[in-house]
Design an enzyme around this catalytic site. Sequence first.
Site, PDB file in Angstrom:
ATOM      1  NE  ARG A  28       6.992   0.874   5.082  1.00 30.74           N
ATOM      2  CZ  ARG A  28       5.772   0.360   5.030  1.00 30.74           C
ATOM      3  NH1 ARG A  28       5.592  -0.890   4.661  1.00 30.74           N
ATOM      4  NH2 ARG A  28       4.725   1.101   5.340  1.00 30.74           N
TER       5      ARG A  28
ATOM      6  NE  ARG B 292      -1.950  -1.877   2.874  1.00 33.42           N
ATOM      7  CZ  ARG B 292      -2.097  -3.132   2.481  1.00 33.42           C
ATOM      8  NH1 ARG B 292      -3.063  -3.456   1.679  1.00 33.42           N
ATOM      9  NH2 ARG B 292      -1.284  -4.078   2.893  1.00 33.42           N
ATOM     10  CB  THR B 293       3.156   2.686   2.488  1.00 30.54           C
ATOM     11  OG1 THR B 293       2.334   2.223   3.563  1.00 30.54           O
ATOM     12  CG2 THR B 293       3.676   4.066   2.827  1.00 30.54           C
TER      13      THR B 293
HETATM   14  C1  NCD Z   1       1.394  -0.794   8.314  1.00 32.69           C
HETATM   15  C2  NCD Z   1       2.892  -0.676   8.429  1.00 32.69           C
HETATM   16  O1  NCD Z   1       3.631  -0.993   7.500  1.00 32.69           O
HETATM   17  O2  NCD Z   1       3.297  -0.210   9.468  1.00 32.69           O
HETATM   18  N1  NCD Z   1       0.951  -0.963   7.012  1.00 32.69           N
HETATM   19  C3  NCD Z   1       0.757   0.134   6.225  1.00 32.69           C
HETATM   20  O3  NCD Z   1       1.658   0.864   5.919  1.00 32.69           O
HETATM   21  N2  NCD Z   1      -0.503   0.393   5.848  1.00 32.69           N
HETATM   22  C4  NCD Z   1       0.796  -1.750   9.249  1.00 32.69           C
HETATM   23  C5  NCD Z   1       1.380  -3.120   9.388  1.00 32.69           C
HETATM   24  O4  NCD Z   1       2.329  -3.500   8.695  1.00 32.69           O
HETATM   25  O5  NCD Z   1       0.843  -3.857  10.212  1.00 32.69           O
END
Ligand code: NCD
Length: 315
Positions: A104, A53-54
């Site tokens: 990230r 997603r991100t």
């Molecule tokens: C989250 C993350 O990566 O922290 N996911 C996201 O970015 N929507 C939540 C998760 O991984 O549980």
Amino acid sequence: MKVRHIVSAANFDRQFISEIFNSATKVKKSPNDYKEKLTGKIMATLFYEPSTRTRLSFESAMLRLGGDVISTENASEFSSAAKGETLEDTIRVVNKYSDVIVLRHFTEGASKIASSYSDVPIINAGDGKGEHPTQALLDLFTIFSKFSTNKSGKQQLTVSMIGDLKNGRTIHSLAQLFSLYDNFKLIFVSPRVLAIPQSLRSSLIQKNVKFEETEDLNSALKSSDVIYQTRIQKERFKSNRSGESEYIKYLGRYIIDKKTLKIAKDSSIIMHPLPRVNEIKPEVDSDKRAVYFEQVENGIYVRMALLLYLFDKAY
Ligand code: NCD
């Protein structure tokens, strides 16, 4: 003061949030008006941890604004980090290629370090067990969009945050955003060993936030307006047998299913940052209270608004 890097929810205030949300609302209403706003700008997405997603959400947001994207989706293996390059050097180099960096990383605090070596904005897309500030913004945007219609003014809202609150970075950022407003009461529901970090607890106490911590999901559900479920963060447990068995122990502890739906208020909403493993059963998806896929959609608009803000193109 202008926020230059999106590193921590602790750097946001109500004015910044309302600016971003106003802009996101406009973008949501007429996305076509923005399709050339960032023409000629390049976003680099540097992801050292898995993401669906991100990363795609940021990339889609940039493309919808007319910008371009360069990307390493598995930076630990496919970037020069595998050859031993430091994050500092990588950031200095990627600065020469791009106008904004979405990062990230598996280390808590990595984005903060990166921001001190970067002339272009750094956006923290998750730093280990630390924070996930843009997820928190889209979560809050979703909550405001669901409860803003109350005619009697500001509605008092009880929010339950459930699951792995120790390792879940979305929780750490979102709780800080709630603390900026006086109409939220927080209930943290987790096994004791996965409770919120002490630093967050102290900060909530210092800010006089109303909150409680419990292991009892059902009692929390009864009074909740927002039910924010999270995943047990498997990758943060030790990668040996004891870590694995500890993970399994917590995996089935808090499940949202048809039975829990009967306990929850009819007017509540059920949220999740996704990905989910088993903590919200698919049978919940068709319930009108389930808003986790709406969160995904709002993520695009909020991230478009953030990019417009960083490039001074919001109006
Ligand atoms: C989250 C993350 O990566 O922290 N996911 C996201 O970015 N929507 C939540 C998760 O991984 O549980």
